[in-house]
Design a protein around this motif. Structure first.
Motif, short mmCIF file in Angstrom:
data_model
loop_
_atom_site.label_atom_id
_atom_site.label_comp_id
_atom_site.label_asym_id
_atom_site.label_seq_id
_atom_site.Cartn_x
_atom_site.Cartn_y
_atom_site.Cartn_z
N LEU A 105 1.45 -5.04 49.14
CA LEU A 105 0.49 -4.01 49.53
C LEU A 105 -0.10 -3.42 48.26
O LEU A 105 0.64 -3.08 47.33
N ARG A 106 -1.41 -3.29 48.22
CA ARG A 106 -2.07 -2.77 47.02
C ARG A 106 -2.87 -1.52 47.36
O ARG A 106 -3.49 -1.43 48.43
N VAL A 107 -2.84 -0.57 46.44
CA VAL A 107 -3.55 0.69 46.59
C VAL A 107 -4.51 0.84 45.40
O VAL A 107 -4.11 0.65 44.25
N VAL A 108 -5.76 1.17 45.71
CA VAL A 108 -6.80 1.28 44.68
C VAL A 108 -7.39 2.68 44.75
O VAL A 108 -7.78 3.15 45.83
N ALA A 109 -7.46 3.36 43.63
CA ALA A 109 -8.10 4.67 43.52
C ALA A 109 -9.35 4.54 42.66
O ALA A 109 -9.29 4.01 41.54
N ILE A 110 -10.50 5.00 43.19
CA ILE A 110 -11.79 4.83 42.52
C ILE A 110 -12.46 6.18 42.39
O ILE A 110 -12.51 6.95 43.35
N ARG A 111 -12.99 6.45 41.21
CA ARG A 111 -13.77 7.67 41.01
C ARG A 111 -15.18 7.41 41.53
O ARG A 111 -15.90 6.56 41.00
N PRO A 112 -15.63 8.11 42.59
CA PRO A 112 -16.90 7.74 43.25
C PRO A 112 -18.14 7.97 42.41
O PRO A 112 -19.15 7.31 42.61
N ASN A 113 -18.11 8.91 41.47
CA ASN A 113 -19.30 9.21 40.68
C ASN A 113 -19.37 8.44 39.38
O ASN A 113 -20.22 8.71 38.53
N ALA A 114 -18.48 7.49 39.18
CA ALA A 114 -18.47 6.71 37.94
C ALA A 114 -19.63 5.72 37.94
O ALA A 114 -19.88 5.04 38.94
N GLU A 115 -20.35 5.64 36.84
CA GLU A 115 -21.46 4.70 36.73
C GLU A 115 -20.95 3.26 36.63
O GLU A 115 -21.58 2.35 37.15
N GLU A 116 -19.87 3.07 35.93
CA GLU A 116 -19.28 1.75 35.79
C GLU A 116 -17.82 1.81 36.22
O GLU A 116 -17.11 2.78 35.92
N LEU A 117 -17.35 0.78 36.94
CA LEU A 117 -15.97 0.71 37.36
C LEU A 117 -15.18 -0.06 36.30
O LEU A 117 -15.38 -1.26 36.11
N VAL A 118 -14.30 0.64 35.62
CA VAL A 118 -13.48 0.06 34.57
C VAL A 118 -12.02 0.33 34.93
O VAL A 118 -11.62 1.49 35.09
N GLN A 119 -11.25 -0.74 35.08
CA GLN A 119 -9.85 -0.56 35.45
C GLN A 119 -9.10 0.19 34.35
O GLN A 119 -9.20 -0.13 33.18
#
Length: 789
Positions: free
Chosen positions: A305-319
């Motif tokens: 099972l994988r969980v991903v947290a993303i900052r919605p206002n980020a211009e670029e998605l960088v892990q």
């Protein structure tokens, strides 16, 4: 807790359970969808009384708009396109889309037909087709293929998977916008804009540019975030060839209130992948709100099972910067039958992620976002998986209790073994769903022997619906209703609020723990609601500005005035609790004693109705009757509020008399003048004007005997011959027609139906009456927030 429910069928597909925002459960079983509607009966005191009304809805596509004719074998399938059309998947829409402001039910069949269904009455009644999405897609004029290309037409009209977006709110829009995504057999995604009276294709994209055909088996939307005043953004996630791919989607509202959807196809981001391209990604789900400024996505693959947290206002998605990933091993290789995210009792910054497989294995992960290092760059090792099953005895497993799925399933398995006197049994978990408020998780399971061949008759095809409780009652109340602004009835339905309260009520607890004390969630909820309702302040509404001159704009403002005040929301929730039997003590007295009439709600309704009538200056006979009845309710029933109510009512009567010289309202005007002069809203004014029974309705007559109606009872209109008619709870007119009214499903108050040609005078448009305005603005119950039937 809610009791288990025995269902007289076996589910036909895994991931078969869905829970709507109005508290209704849907379970797939062959050609039927079983609809479970919560009851308000006192099922805790009367043994055997059902907690849910259960009905079978037949959504089988038996009749077709286009008859399938013989075609070359490359595009013709007798198994699918001429099959019975059983239900394969269902998805509930967001609240407020259907005509009674409930939820649409999107139904996808084994023939790849997609339709939206709704019901005008109680959900256990007959369901009817609201929109035929398959026909809408086939007739879309944006396709670039030729009319003779029947193979491509067929592929594009075959829906394979569906996903509703969360509601996208813009300022000044009451119910917002909702998008339905449908993936077809041509590697395309069709985006459909859906509202009660609107259903149209607004965008078609092909997210995979490789040659050939195919489809995306799973799709999911994140909640919308605000980019600018007229622009919103969301993450749209698909599963394609073993990969979880994320796209940015933008919704723009122009000056004409038309919406435009754009998909950033040039910047897809691969969030993760299965073991190989041919291995499945079983399920994926977004959490409904942000946690610490991040969106939360969970998806399941084999053994993990994988969980991903993303900052919605980020211009670029960088892990490691704007995107973080946690991995939780479980060892499950069989298909995942359920994956949901619910509230957690451990903290408001954590959630519980529930996973189940078709073979009965379960996993619960308590996920907390502060597991980042102090710099917020990298997630810490290991995560927080202290509630994972199965656990070895040496791993320090927590004590099992009734909140754990492993314990519940084992208990039901032992009961099944004892009932049929067998040696062992196998449990299958068919689906999992979380309640809209996040406080409950439901699971559908079935049992069968595993030590011998079996022959099962129809009478033995049974399954069970289990309810798990993963959060403390006070924690649930605090997380939802502990803020300074209470959520309105347009976002949190009263029907689901009642269901959550039923689960809070523990039938096995002592009377003391149920009724009061620090351990009672009801006592804590009572304190919060009384605190919010104490802040009520009756002020004249702002509806007469120069910019608010259309019916739609005024209706939106009236809706905000009634539904977005936290004090009035608290009174509506109190009404729901008072009607619910579990909120009574053993002697029948109310746990939350409040004023039965809710004069604050009625006073706000009276002021808004009169202000709207002044703004748009309605002159038809129906509107004039509504103005008169509303003014009389304010004068007779709300005079204790003084001039803030009496002066607008007097002005309304003066306007009616001025525009119609034949209408004699001098008695009413004299009474208002005496009350205002004395400054007394009580008995002094009553003595000067006589009893209310002598004051008759000057604009309405009894439809049976033509007798005059009196104002003696503000809830019932009684004529001089004794005929009694209920009054509309919005307009206060007497309801004298058998088919021109609706009833609230919660408090059972009656209201007039929207205007038709039968209620307007000759030559007047039914869409331009005060009745149309009020029923548009207050299309759910103003007293309790329930839906009308």
């Amino acid at each position: 807790m809610l009791r288990d429910i025995r269902l007289r069928f076996w589910p036909s597909y895994y991931d078969c359970l869905r829970w709507s925002e109005s508290g209704v459960l849907a379970v797939l079983a062959n050609e039927y969808v079983h609809i479970l509607v919560p009851t308000k009966e006192d099922f805790k005191k009367v043994k055997g009384t059902p907690q849910f009304d259960i009905a079978k809805a037949d959504f089988k596509v038996s009749e077709r708009d286009n008859v399938v004719v013989n075609e070359p074998t490359a595009i013709y399938s007798i198994g699918e396109e001429q099959g019975p059309g059983y239900v394969k998947a269902v998805e509930w829409s967001q609240l407020g889309l259907s005509h009674n402001r409930g939820c649409f039910l999107a139904v996808l069949t084994t023939t790849h037909q997609l339709k939206l269904f709704e019901t005008d009455v109680r959900p256990t009644s007959e369901w009817k087709t609201a929109h035929n999405i398959s026909n809408l897609i086939s007739e879309y004029d944006g396709w670039n293929h030729k009319e003779s290309d029947s193979r491509l037409q067929r592929l594009r009209s075959r829906s394979r998977s569906i996903a509703w977006s969360f509601r996208c709110d813009f300022e000044g829009l009451k119910w917002g916008h909702t998008i339905l995504a449908a993936a077809n057999d041509n590697l395309e995604v069709v985006f459909i804009h859906v509202q009660a009276a609107i259903c149209k294709v607004i965008k078609v994209v092909r997210l995979d540019q490789r040659e050939g055909v195919g489809f995306y088996p799973r799709m999911s939307w994140s909640p919308w975030t605000s980019i600018s005043k007229q622009r919103r953004g969301s993450f749209f996630t698909i599963v394609n060839r073993g990969k979880v791919i994320l796209y940015r989607v933008f919704l723009t509202l122009d000056e004409d209130s038309e919406i435009t959807l754009d998909v950033d196809e040039q910047k897809p981001f691969v969030l993760g992948h299965a073991v190989t391209e041919i291995h499945p990604v079983f399920n994926l789900v977004w959490y409904k709100k942000e946690i610490n400024g991040h969106m939360l996505l969970a998806y399941a693959i084999q053994r993990q099972l994988r969980v991903v947290a993303i900052r919605p206002n980020a211009e670029e998605l960088v892990q490691g910067k704007s995107l973080h990933v946690w991995e939780f091993d479980n060892g499950f290789v069989e298909p995942v039958s359920g994956l949901v995210i619910s509230l957690s009792s451990k903290s408001v910054e954590s959630v519980d992620i529930h996973l189940s497989t078709i073979l009965g294995n379960t996993q619960i992960v308590n996920w907390k976002f502060n597991e980042l290092d102090p710099d917020g760059d990298e997630p810490m090792e290991g995560g927080n998986d202290n509630a994972e099953w199965p656990l070895n005895a040496s791993s320090g497993a927590p004590k099992q209790n009734e909140q754990h799925w492993e314990y519940l399933i084992q208990e039901k398995k032992q009961d099944f073994i004892a009932e049929y006197d067998i040696n062992s049994a196998t449990c299958k978990v068919w689906g999992m769903a979380v309640s809209p408020l996040g406080g409950m998780v439901a699971v559908v399971i079935s049992m069968e022997p595993d030590d011998s061949l079996q022959y099962v008759t129809h009478s033995k095809e049974t399954s069970r619906l289990l309810f798990g409780w993963e959060i403390d009652g006070k924690t649930l109340v605090r997380s939802i209703y502990g803020g300074s602004v209470l959520p309105s009835a347009m976002t949190n339905s009263s029907e689901d609020f009642i269901l959550e309260c039923a689960n809070l009520y523990n039938s096995e607890a002592s009377a003391a723990s149920r009724i009061g004390g620090n351990a009672s969630p009801f006592e804590y909820l009572k304190t919060l609601l009384q605190k919010s309702s104490a802040n009520f302040n009756l002020n004249p509404p702002q509806t007469n500005t120069n910019t608010q001159k259309s019916i739609s704009s005024v209706a939106t403002l009236l809706s905000q005035n009634l539904f977005e005040q936290s004090a009035l929301t608290a009174l509506r929730l109190s009404t729901c609790l008072r009607l619910f039997p579990q909120c009574r003590r053993e002697d029948g007295s109310l746990i939350i004693p409040l004023d039965k009439s809710e004069p604050q709600i009625v006073a706000t309704l009276v002021l808004n109705t009169l202000a709207a009538a002044r703004t748009l200056e309605f002159t038809d006979i129906m509107s004039r009757r509504i103005i008169y009845s509303t003014a009389m309710i304010g004068i007779i029933g709300l005079r204790a509020y003084g001039k803030v109510i009496l002066e607008p009512c007097r002005d309304a009567l003066l306007w009616l008399q001025k525009t119609d010289p034949d209408l004699r309202l001098q008695d009413e005007l004299d009474f208002v003048t005496k009350v205002l002069t004395k400054g007394d809203g009580g008995g002094a004014g009553m003595d000067q004007a006589g009893t209310f029974s002598g004051m008759e309705d000057k604009m309405t007559r009894c439809i049976i005997c033509e007798g005059s109606l009196s104002w003696e009872d503000l809830g019932i209109a009684e004529c001089s011959e004794g005929h009694r008619h209920p009054r509309c709870s919005i307009t206060f007119l007497a309801i004298q027609s058998g088919d021109a009214w609706r009833t609230c499903t919660v408090c059972e108050r009656s209201v007039l139906a929207p205007a038709t040609e039968n209620v307007t005078t000759e030559g007047e448009s039914a869409s331009e009456t005060l009745l149309t305005l009020l029923t548009t603005a207050w299309d759910i119950c103003v007293h309790c927030g329930g839906r009308f039937k």
